[in-house]
Design a protein around this motif. Sequence first.
Motif, PDB file in Angstrom:
ATOM      1  N   PRO A  36      36.410 -77.754  30.351  1.00  0.00           N
ATOM      2  CA  PRO A  36      36.212 -77.286  31.734  1.00  0.00           C
ATOM      3  C   PRO A  36      35.011 -77.908  32.448  1.00  0.00           C
ATOM      4  N   ASP A  37      33.962 -78.261  31.709  1.00  0.00           N
ATOM      5  CA  ASP A  37      32.797 -78.871  32.379  1.00  0.00           C
ATOM      6  C   ASP A  37      33.127 -80.279  32.878  1.00  0.00           C
ATOM      7  N   HIS A  38      34.214 -80.852  32.400  1.00  0.00           N
ATOM      8  CA  HIS A  38      34.589 -82.214  32.808  1.00  0.00           C
ATOM      9  C   HIS A  38      35.776 -82.230  33.775  1.00  0.00           C
ATOM     10  N   ILE A  39      36.715 -81.293  33.559  1.00  0.00           N
ATOM     11  CA  ILE A  39      37.952 -81.325  34.363  1.00  0.00           C
ATOM     12  C   ILE A  39      37.969 -80.222  35.420  1.00  0.00           C
TER      13      ILE A  39
ATOM     14  N   GLY B 113      28.293 -87.647  28.625  1.00  0.00           N
ATOM     15  CA  GLY B 113      28.643 -86.454  29.386  1.00  0.00           C
ATOM     16  C   GLY B 113      27.498 -85.448  29.496  1.00  0.00           C
ATOM     17  N   HIS B 114      26.534 -85.552  28.593  1.00  0.00           N
ATOM     18  CA  HIS B 114      25.383 -84.641  28.630  1.00  0.00           C
ATOM     19  C   HIS B 114      24.141 -85.407  28.187  1.00  0.00           C
ATOM     20  N   LYS B 115      22.971 -84.846  28.544  1.00  0.00           N
ATOM     21  CA  LYS B 115      21.682 -85.464  28.185  1.00  0.00           C
ATOM     22  C   LYS B 115      21.527 -86.831  28.858  1.00  0.00           C
TER      23      LYS B 115
ATOM     24  N   GLY C  10      31.656 -90.016  27.896  1.00  0.00           N
ATOM     25  CA  GLY C  10      32.022 -88.595  27.925  1.00  0.00           C
ATOM     26  C   GLY C  10      31.259 -87.850  26.840  1.00  0.00           C
ATOM     27  N   ASP C  11      31.950 -86.954  26.140  1.00  0.00           N
ATOM     28  CA  ASP C  11      31.311 -86.207  25.052  1.00  0.00           C
ATOM     29  C   ASP C  11      31.640 -86.794  23.679  1.00  0.00           C
ATOM     30  N   GLN C  12      32.340 -87.924  23.666  1.00  0.00           N
ATOM     31  CA  GLN C  12      32.687 -88.536  22.381  1.00  0.00           C
ATOM     32  C   GLN C  12      31.430 -88.996  21.643  1.00  0.00           C
TER      33      GLN C  12
ATOM     34  N   THR D 265      37.377 -87.629  31.469  1.00  0.00           N
ATOM     35  CA  THR D 265      37.276 -88.123  30.089  1.00  0.00           C
ATOM     36  C   THR D 265      38.040 -87.246  29.100  1.00  0.00           C
ATOM     37  N   HIS D 266      37.964 -85.905  29.289  1.00  0.00           N
ATOM     38  CA  HIS D 266      38.660 -85.000  28.359  1.00  0.00           C
ATOM     39  C   HIS D 266      38.852 -83.641  29.006  1.00  0.00           C
ATOM     40  N   HIS D 267      39.611 -82.766  28.333  1.00  0.00           N
ATOM     41  CA  HIS D 267      40.120 -81.557  28.996  1.00  0.00           C
ATOM     42  C   HIS D 267      39.120 -80.409  29.107  1.00  0.00           C
TER      43      HIS D 267
END
Length: 349
Positions: A95-98, A261-263, A215-217, A91-93
């Motif tokens: 570190p927890d995602h990529i 991405g969280h929760k 994601g985190d958006q 989803t985005h750059h």
Amino acid sequence: MSEPSPTHSPIRHPFETPPAQGEAVELAEGILWMRLPLPMKLDHVNVYALRDGNGWAVVDTGFATKTSRRLWRALMEGPLQGLPIRRLIVTHHHPDHIGLAGWFQTEFGTELVTTRTSWLFARMLTLDEHAVQKEETLAYWRAAGMDAEIYEKRLKERPFNFADVVAPMPLGFRRIQEGDVLTIGNRRWDVRIGHGHAPEHATLWCRDEALLIAGDQILSSISPNIGVYATEPEADPLAEWLESCERLSQYAREDHLVLPGHKLPFTGLPARMRQLIDNHHSALARLVEYLETPRTAAECFPVLFKRSIGDGEYGLALVESMAHLNHLYQSGQVRRERRDDGAWLWQRV
Ligand SMILES: [Zn+2]
Ligand SMILES: [Zn+2]
């Protein structure tokens, strides 16, 4: 920023128990929710696997740690039934995602699918390894008025390096951009891009069912961190994020099940987006009032976050405070002056 959750909230969490380590929760047919641990205050990241023909498409990866690799292998043998992971959508750059994208590519021949900015940013930062803090970062912290004790401590520590938590990234990825449609299994997903939390952040909106991979958006019980960094000290990511929220809101449906991405996954997306937008506007209003007297970004924590900020969140709070101040500055609501030590003092005009 964390927020109180009102009792009669329009936001619902249909799946209240997160998956245990190495296990998955099925959110819809062929869509699995899994979690990987993070060694931070926000102690987990959500990842998803979407059934894709005789294999899987996975969304996001967690940090590149021994634990994450071990858990992924357990997930592959367990809930993913030993079927190949054909595509990894990032989803985005961050570190927890990529973090493990390069590992999936080299170890399993998985195709990496992400936005161009996500790929470029992650690969650039992964190659940019430093043993001591860079002068640009130090100058940025001084400009933000970082607490002297924390500044001295960080001077002596190894800096945060992408390479410590992101696996080496080989050349090659498939680009996705606004307006693309991804077919995964028998579902079609519209790619819509957001900004502000991370540049060119991908969100996936399912055409066939009310599902959104956010994601985190867009998050439910915490608001996405909007930060300014030494990379681009004059940036106004808050303006970009508010613009993205307004733009994405037009697609939001009450019954969307949002996979964040969280929760926890949640429904009530239109209300949630309104809350997120309103929270930032009210934070900006409190800030303008507070800046009757000139202050540094670090001095704005109490009025911005309305709670005390511990060591573990100091860095995130500082970049978020700078984001709000840059936004007020770019929109002509505050002016700023350098103090002798390099800190910006912000004052309402
Ligand atoms: Zn993020
Ligand atoms: Zn994240």
